[in-house]
Design a protein around this motif. Sequence first.
Motif, PDB file in Angstrom:
ATOM      1  N   GLU A   1     -11.674   1.804   2.019  1.00 25.49           N
ATOM      2  CA  GLU A   1     -13.403   1.531   1.741  1.00 25.49           C
ATOM      3  C   GLU A   1     -13.349  -0.049   1.762  1.00 25.49           C
ATOM      4  OE1 GLU A   1     -14.545   0.677  -2.997  1.00 25.49           O
ATOM      5  OE2 GLU A   1     -16.273   1.878  -2.411  1.00 25.49           O
TER       6      GLU A   1
ATOM      7  N   LEU B   1      -1.235  -1.617  -7.341  1.00 29.23           N
ATOM      8  CA  LEU B   1      -1.159  -1.247  -6.373  1.00 29.23           C
ATOM      9  C   LEU B   1      -2.278  -0.924  -5.046  1.00 29.23           C
ATOM     10  CD1 LEU B   1       2.254  -1.102  -5.259  1.00 29.23           C
ATOM     11  CD2 LEU B   1       1.816   1.215  -5.831  1.00 29.23           C
ATOM     12  N   GLU B   2      -2.267  -0.565  -4.040  1.00 24.12           N
ATOM     13  CA  GLU B   2      -3.016  -0.848  -3.436  1.00 24.12           C
ATOM     14  C   GLU B   2      -2.806   0.592  -3.063  1.00 24.12           C
ATOM     15  OE1 GLU B   2      -6.377  -2.827  -0.733  1.00 24.12           O
ATOM     16  OE2 GLU B   2      -4.247  -4.214  -1.306  1.00 24.12           O
ATOM     17  N   VAL B   3      -3.516   1.514  -3.020  1.00 24.16           N
ATOM     18  CA  VAL B   3      -3.136   2.982  -2.178  1.00 24.16           C
ATOM     19  C   VAL B   3      -3.948   3.666  -1.293  1.00 24.16           C
ATOM     20  CG1 VAL B   3      -2.591   3.863  -4.275  1.00 24.16           C
ATOM     21  CG2 VAL B   3      -4.988   3.970  -3.840  1.00 24.16           C
TER      22      VAL B   3
ATOM     23  N   ARG C   1       1.247  -1.094   0.023  1.00 16.45           N
ATOM     24  CA  ARG C   1       0.069   0.180   0.368  1.00 16.45           C
ATOM     25  C   ARG C   1       0.468   0.727   0.219  1.00 16.45           C
ATOM     26  NH1 ARG C   1      -5.606  -0.016   3.207  1.00 16.45           N
ATOM     27  NH2 ARG C   1      -6.175  -2.265   2.370  1.00 16.45           N
TER      28      ARG C   1
ATOM     29  N   ARG D   1     -11.813   0.449  -5.273  1.00 16.76           N
ATOM     30  CA  ARG D   1     -11.583  -0.805  -3.887  1.00 16.76           C
ATOM     31  C   ARG D   1      -9.769  -0.715  -3.507  1.00 16.76           C
ATOM     32  NH1 ARG D   1     -14.257  -5.336  -7.130  1.00 16.76           N
ATOM     33  NH2 ARG D   1     -14.621  -3.713  -8.844  1.00 16.76           N
ATOM     34  N   ASN D   2      -9.848   0.797  -3.586  1.00 19.70           N
ATOM     35  CA  ASN D   2      -8.083   1.538  -3.588  1.00 19.70           C
ATOM     36  C   ASN D   2      -7.202   1.427  -4.161  1.00 19.70           C
ATOM     37  OD1 ASN D   2      -9.051   1.759  -0.555  1.00 19.70           O
ATOM     38  ND2 ASN D   2      -8.508  -0.582   0.209  1.00 19.70           N
ATOM     39  N   ARG D   3      -8.100   0.401  -5.312  1.00 17.01           N
ATOM     40  CA  ARG D   3      -6.479   0.332  -6.817  1.00 17.01           C
ATOM     41  C   ARG D   3      -7.248   1.374  -7.269  1.00 17.01           C
ATOM     42  NH1 ARG D   3      -7.188  -4.230  -5.122  1.00 17.01           N
ATOM     43  NH2 ARG D   3      -4.893  -4.966  -4.321  1.00 17.01           N
ATOM     44  N   ILE D   4      -5.553   2.096  -7.843  1.00 12.56           N
ATOM     45  CA  ILE D   4      -6.456   3.489  -9.092  1.00 12.56           C
ATOM     46  C   ILE D   4      -6.534   2.966 -10.888  1.00 12.56           C
ATOM     47  CG2 ILE D   4      -5.082   5.214 -10.447  1.00 12.56           C
ATOM     48  CD1 ILE D   4      -3.480   5.556  -6.961  1.00 12.56           C
ATOM     49  N   ARG D   5      -7.641   3.506 -11.130  1.00  6.10           N
ATOM     50  CA  ARG D   5      -7.257   3.310 -12.455  1.00  6.10           C
ATOM     51  C   ARG D   5      -7.673   3.785 -13.093  1.00  6.10           C
ATOM     52  NH1 ARG D   5     -12.585   2.029 -14.294  1.00  6.10           N
ATOM     53  NH2 ARG D   5     -13.486   2.157 -12.072  1.00  6.10           N
TER      54      ARG D   5
ATOM     55  N   THR E   1     -10.580   6.003  -7.999  1.00  6.08           N
ATOM     56  CA  THR E   1      -9.849   4.959  -6.851  1.00  6.08           C
ATOM     57  C   THR E   1     -11.301   3.325  -6.884  1.00  6.08           C
ATOM     58  OG1 THR E   1      -8.607   7.000  -6.435  1.00  6.08           O
ATOM     59  CG2 THR E   1      -8.768   4.592  -4.853  1.00  6.08           C
TER      60      THR E   1
ATOM     61  N   MET F   1      -1.140   0.221 -11.472  1.00  6.57           N
ATOM     62  CA  MET F   1      -2.714   0.113 -11.229  1.00  6.57           C
ATOM     63  C   MET F   1      -3.201  -1.332 -10.235  1.00  6.57           C
ATOM     64  SD  MET F   1      -3.915   0.750 -15.014  1.00  6.57           S
ATOM     65  CE  MET F   1      -5.492   0.951 -15.031  1.00  6.57           C
TER      66      MET F   1
END
Lengths: 163, 638
Positions: free
Chosen positions: B54, B44-46, A7, A128-132, A126, B42
């Motif tokens: 969430e 990677l969890e941020v 993370r 589910r905590n990922r960036i698309r 954003t 893409m």
Amino acid sequence: MAAQGVRASEYQVKAVFLFNFAQFVDWPAEAFPAGDTPLVICVLGNDPFGEALDQTVRDERLGSRPFQVQRYQSVDEIKICHILFINRSEGARPEVILAGLKQRPILTVSDADGFAQRGGMIRFVTDRNRIRLQLNLTATEAAHLTISSKLLRVAEIVRRTGS
Amino acid sequence: MAKAATFLLLGLGLVSVTNPAFAQQPDSAAQALKHLSIEQLMNLEVMSVSRRPERLAQTASAIQVITQEDIRASGASSLPEALRLASNLQVAQLDSRQWAISARGFNSTTANKLLVLIDGRTVYTPLFSGVFWDVQEVSLADIDRIEVISGPGATLWGANAVNGVINVITKDAKDTPGVALSGGGGTELRGFGTARYGGQVGSAARYRIYATRFARDPSVLPSGLDAVDDWHLGQGGFRADWDASTISHVTLQGDLYDGRIGQPSAGDIAVSGRNVMAKWSRTISETSGLTAQLYYDRTNRDIPGTFGEDLDTYDVDLQHQTRLGARHDLVWGLGYRVINDRITNTPALAFLPAHVARQWFTGFVQDEIALVPDRLHLALGTKIEHNDYTGFEIQPSGRVNWTLSPAATLWAAVSRAVRAPSRVDRELYAPGQPPYFLAGGPGFHSEEELAYELGYRHQRGSFALSVATFYSRYHGLRSLEQVNPPAATPIVIGNGQDGESYGAELTAGYWLTSRWRVRAGYTELRVHIWPNPGSTDTSRGATESQAPDRQLFLHSSIDLPAHLGFDAGLRVIGEIARPGVPAYAELNARLTWQPTAKVDLSIVGQNLLNPRHIEFGAPGATRREIERGVYGLVEWHF
């Protein structure tokens, strides 16, 4: 699976995305008046990046061009700019900002809801905590930017124009 | 060499980007991230310190999110009006200031199965486990979003999340810089004005202060006479956000309000209150974080001739999340709340004892298990609550989220929730002195719910669709029992009813063009309530649940040339068979002109289709009707 357990801070990652976009976009020649004109990443409005953006591009070059970060409060102040990040609060109603750019060859990026649908070029989503990425191809074409197929492959293409 | 090694390890997910070493040297994190491909980025969890990551409990639930843009477009001038944008809520306006708001039925002016939070602060009166909507005056322009979850949220959220949670989240102070002034007036919303200033202290702390005031016109009676419920309220407040370091964030906020509402007799209702809250969140590591919050809330309400209440609430909550191994994400928390409630009794009704102090202890734990990472996730958890009325209550839930494709998600949930007794259930007496016509039930225990939910969500490009279906079974619903049957009175409050509800909630959104967005929402709902053997309640639930069988919403937002914008929202609400509210359709519309980037001029029409309409309540000479309204609005930012 690969990313399990990893993370990073949201804007650190977004800063790296902005840096990467430079490699996946071809600007028309007029965007770089001189051979050593820097590649300028601008932030409009409040800067959510803190130090992250400056640290990401520090000492980096794209060919002969160094990177530069500029911050602006108003669209009218923007001089040379290649990648423009618009803060969420301003990006929610992007029409005035986009109109102010007058289809200059500037890659517009924001994380605001509906940004790509409303004429912006790239939106960070954003999920589910990922960036698309969402990409509005009509908008990039109108500004004469060419997007590499590498970026096209990973982004979700959004229909319709933002004139 | 070192770079190559970092790259490899990152790619394999064996090292985290924000481990403590990186956190202290963000520069090296930036360097490491640059070596990732776009695909890896893409994946990677941020996480952001300011925003709670969430949770599955939210994605695997019937959540609808009202954005700032939706609120603006709707022309809503109060929080209840904005809540009409969530089609999974039943929202009905009774008069100038009273609203009945609920999810999945069980609606009334004293609806008691919904949890409403404003920035984590419960706006709830222990008097009847519900909300006095006339004092929840949030500055709408400062709202970031409103999350509306229908269905039980008892495991993760606070007490009372039986049939839904409304979570109002205001903007971080860094998103409200500068001066913003707005004001206007019209036929129903007579006049209003708001001023807000956002500033900065050093580079890491920002704040805003605001003040707002409004006056609303009375509603009308069926006879056409004025219902004398005109309403005035003034409120001010602040919020400060401080990034104490790259890994910790502090928020301080507070509000203060004072208002008056007309009554046909016995003098004006006076309302006032204040609250202050501190919140601290800290990232411990890449997989673990801690949040703590503390608030104090005071409300005063004096309804001459009916009752008066002074309520103090003190609340502290702690939440910790951490990852265990590769597949478990654990979140747990503890909470404590104490209230001090003082009622001024009247000849009309009494709460006995008049003055009570009550406390709640809560604990919850939930484990999110990646059965198939990124595809199939399961969340198992429970809340354990202790209240002064019924002791321990256990509210477990299981949720599963199955990502079918990047565009499509299927989810299912089974949950148990309870609605613990409130003062009304046990301590209400009418009239104020014996002999009582109505008495609280000393043996009233918690109402219980077992809910089954199944949902599907689809999002692709410009199109979004969501369907949530549900079936719930209720035990021990509140009933009014005859003390000496067959004598109709006196009556005592009991748990003599059972019930069930089922239905479906659909939403869809689509960008027709880059400038034109349409949304639709449709909810189908059935609630059946019946008396258990031995019960003398004959209402068949008419006092506990007043909700339409179906409601339909259509919204259109279009940006026109010449800096014009036009938004319209149509709602078609089915009849409420008992007590007899006819079906109605109403239209709200807003036309906005932005002559410069700094100024917005708008005209808003509310309830345009009928000169007057009824949304709630039993037929009669005192049932209030809602009038068509038009107001103008000027907004100026600099």
